[in-house]
Motif scaffolding. Structure first.
Motif, mmCIF file in Angstrom:
data_model
loop_
_atom_site.group_PDB
_atom_site.id
_atom_site.type_symbol
_atom_site.label_atom_id
_atom_site.label_comp_id
_atom_site.label_asym_id
_atom_site.label_seq_id
_atom_site.Cartn_x
_atom_site.Cartn_y
_atom_site.Cartn_z
ATOM 1 N N LEU A 1 0.823 -1.196 0.000
ATOM 2 C CA LEU A 1 0.000 0.000 0.000
ATOM 3 C C LEU A 1 0.868 1.261 0.000
ATOM 4 O O LEU A 1 0.632 2.164 -0.769
ATOM 5 C CB LEU A 1 -0.945 -0.011 1.201
ATOM 6 C CG LEU A 1 -1.955 1.124 1.267
ATOM 7 C CD1 LEU A 1 -2.961 1.012 0.137
ATOM 8 C CD2 LEU A 1 -2.671 1.128 2.581
ATOM 9 N N LEU A 2 1.873 1.326 0.893
ATOM 10 C CA LEU A 2 2.751 2.499 0.947
ATOM 11 C C LEU A 2 4.021 2.238 0.145
ATOM 12 O O LEU A 2 4.572 1.143 0.186
ATOM 13 C CB LEU A 2 3.141 2.824 2.387
ATOM 14 C CG LEU A 2 2.023 3.251 3.322
ATOM 15 C CD1 LEU A 2 2.564 3.448 4.737
ATOM 16 C CD2 LEU A 2 1.344 4.511 2.833
ATOM 17 N N GLY A 3 4.484 3.271 -0.538
ATOM 18 C CA GLY A 3 5.752 3.173 -1.249
ATOM 19 C C GLY A 3 6.935 3.346 -0.316
ATOM 20 O O GLY A 3 7.990 2.759 -0.515
ATOM 21 N N SER A 4 6.748 4.163 0.732
ATOM 22 C CA SER A 4 7.779 4.398 1.741
ATOM 23 C C SER A 4 7.096 4.960 2.978
ATOM 24 O O SER A 4 5.907 5.268 2.955
ATOM 25 C CB SER A 4 8.848 5.369 1.224
ATOM 26 O OG SER A 4 8.280 6.642 0.973
ATOM 27 N N ALA A 5 7.859 5.079 4.038
ATOM 28 C CA ALA A 5 7.308 5.607 5.286
ATOM 29 C C ALA A 5 8.364 6.445 5.992
ATOM 30 O O ALA A 5 9.561 6.154 5.906
ATOM 31 C CB ALA A 5 6.856 4.467 6.198
ATOM 32 N N ALA A 15 0.522 4.819 10.301
ATOM 33 C CA ALA A 15 0.455 5.974 9.398
ATOM 34 C C ALA A 15 -1.006 6.383 9.271
ATOM 35 O O ALA A 15 -1.895 5.536 9.267
ATOM 36 C CB ALA A 15 1.007 5.616 8.025
ATOM 37 N N ASN A 16 -1.245 7.695 9.201
ATOM 38 C CA ASN A 16 -2.616 8.159 9.004
ATOM 39 C C ASN A 16 -2.735 9.104 7.806
ATOM 40 O O ASN A 16 -3.796 9.638 7.538
ATOM 41 C CB ASN A 16 -3.177 8.817 10.264
ATOM 42 C CG ASN A 16 -2.428 10.064 10.671
ATOM 43 O OD1 ASN A 16 -1.537 10.534 9.973
ATOM 44 N ND2 ASN A 16 -2.777 10.601 11.819
ATOM 45 N N THR A 17 -1.638 9.281 7.103
ATOM 46 C CA THR A 17 -1.614 10.163 5.944
ATOM 47 C C THR A 17 -0.739 9.529 4.866
ATOM 48 O O THR A 17 0.324 8.992 5.181
ATOM 49 C CB THR A 17 -1.036 11.545 6.323
ATOM 50 O OG1 THR A 17 -1.815 12.087 7.389
ATOM 51 C CG2 THR A 17 -1.026 12.503 5.160
ATOM 52 N N VAL A 18 -1.205 9.586 3.629
ATOM 53 C CA VAL A 18 -0.405 9.112 2.498
ATOM 54 C C VAL A 18 -0.136 10.306 1.593
ATOM 55 O O VAL A 18 -1.064 10.948 1.109
ATOM 56 C CB VAL A 18 -1.127 7.995 1.717
ATOM 57 C CG1 VAL A 18 -0.275 7.538 0.547
ATOM 58 C CG2 VAL A 18 -1.447 6.816 2.641
ATOM 59 N N LEU A 19 1.140 10.610 1.410
ATOM 60 C CA LEU A 19 1.544 11.740 0.569
ATOM 61 C C LEU A 19 1.775 11.262 -0.861
ATOM 62 O O LEU A 19 2.469 10.261 -1.083
ATOM 63 C CB LEU A 19 2.817 12.384 1.123
ATOM 64 C CG LEU A 19 2.731 12.891 2.564
ATOM 65 C CD1 LEU A 19 4.089 13.392 3.030
ATOM 66 C CD2 LEU A 19 1.687 13.975 2.684
ATOM 67 N N GLY A 22 4.133 9.021 -4.873
ATOM 68 C CA GLY A 22 5.096 8.176 -4.183
ATOM 69 C C GLY A 22 4.512 7.350 -3.060
ATOM 70 O O GLY A 22 5.162 6.455 -2.555
ATOM 71 N N ARG A 23 3.304 7.676 -2.625
ATOM 72 C CA ARG A 23 2.627 6.931 -1.560
ATOM 73 C C ARG A 23 3.479 6.821 -0.297
ATOM 74 O O ARG A 23 3.641 5.769 0.283
ATOM 75 C CB ARG A 23 2.217 5.543 -2.061
ATOM 76 C CG ARG A 23 1.280 5.590 -3.244
ATOM 77 C CD ARG A 23 0.760 4.241 -3.681
ATOM 78 N NE ARG A 23 1.495 3.078 -3.280
ATOM 79 C CZ ARG A 23 2.340 2.392 -4.039
ATOM 80 N NH1 ARG A 23 2.563 2.766 -5.275
ATOM 81 N NH2 ARG A 23 2.950 1.324 -3.586
ATOM 82 N N ARG A 24 4.007 7.968 0.161
ATOM 83 C CA ARG A 24 4.824 8.000 1.382
ATOM 84 C C ARG A 24 3.907 8.111 2.597
ATOM 85 O O ARG A 24 3.099 9.025 2.710
ATOM 86 C CB ARG A 24 5.778 9.193 1.351
ATOM 87 C CG ARG A 24 6.653 9.313 2.586
ATOM 88 C CD ARG A 24 7.621 10.481 2.445
ATOM 89 N NE ARG A 24 8.309 10.758 3.680
ATOM 90 C CZ ARG A 24 9.366 10.092 4.123
ATOM 91 N NH1 ARG A 24 9.844 9.088 3.421
ATOM 92 N NH2 ARG A 24 9.945 10.423 5.261
ATOM 93 N N GLY A 25 4.051 7.180 3.521
ATOM 94 C CA GLY A 25 3.256 7.185 4.749
ATOM 95 C C GLY A 25 3.801 8.179 5.756
ATOM 96 O O GLY A 25 5.013 8.293 5.948
ATOM 97 N N GLU A 26 2.900 8.910 6.384
ATOM 98 C CA GLU A 26 3.272 9.901 7.397
ATOM 99 C C GLU A 26 2.249 9.824 8.520
ATOM 100 O O GLU A 26 1.163 9.278 8.363
ATOM 101 C CB GLU A 26 3.301 11.298 6.767
ATOM 102 C CG GLU A 26 3.944 12.357 7.612
ATOM 103 C CD GLU A 26 5.341 11.992 8.073
ATOM 104 O OE1 GLU A 26 5.462 11.597 9.251
ATOM 105 O OE2 GLU A 26 6.299 12.092 7.294
ATOM 106 N N THR A 27 2.599 10.356 9.667
ATOM 107 C CA THR A 27 1.664 10.436 10.779
ATOM 108 C C THR A 27 1.569 11.877 11.261
ATOM 109 O O THR A 27 2.587 12.563 11.369
ATOM 110 C CB THR A 27 2.041 9.505 11.945
ATOM 111 O OG1 THR A 27 1.079 9.672 12.996
ATOM 112 C CG2 THR A 27 3.432 9.760 12.482
ATOM 113 N N THR A 28 0.361 12.313 11.516
ATOM 114 C CA THR A 28 0.150 13.649 12.069
ATOM 115 C C THR A 28 -0.178 13.576 13.559
ATOM 116 O O THR A 28 -0.279 14.610 14.215
ATOM 117 C CB THR A 28 -1.003 14.360 11.334
ATOM 118 O OG1 THR A 28 -2.195 13.582 11.463
ATOM 119 C CG2 THR A 28 -0.681 14.546 9.860
#
Length: 76
Positions: A1-5, A15-19, A22-28
């Protein structure tokens, strides 16, 4: 699902956000917890206690570490 994190996503295993692209996982969550605590005047901690064992608890522990917690307790 994610390309990177991000390193933070890896650390809290959530992760709660996908940028895109590139599908980069991030958390806010961690930044949000730090900001919420700062809003009520809590800008440093020493030995906090967190109740819970899920993703939000892991994010809370990471936020508390950013606020200087030298040791945290977690109760599930």
């Amino acid at each position: 699902l994610l390309g990177s994190a991000s390193d933070l996503v890896t650390a809290v295993a959530a992760a709660n956000t996908v940028l895109l692209p590139g599908r980069r996982g991030e958390t806010t969550d961690v930044g949000g917890i730090v900001a919420a605590l700062a809003e009520v005047g809590l800008t440093s901690v020493q030995r906090p206690v967190v109740l819970g064992g899920g993703a939000t608890a892991r994010s809370a522990l990471a936020a508390l570490a950013q606020l200087g917690a030298d040791r945290s307790e977690r109760h599930v």
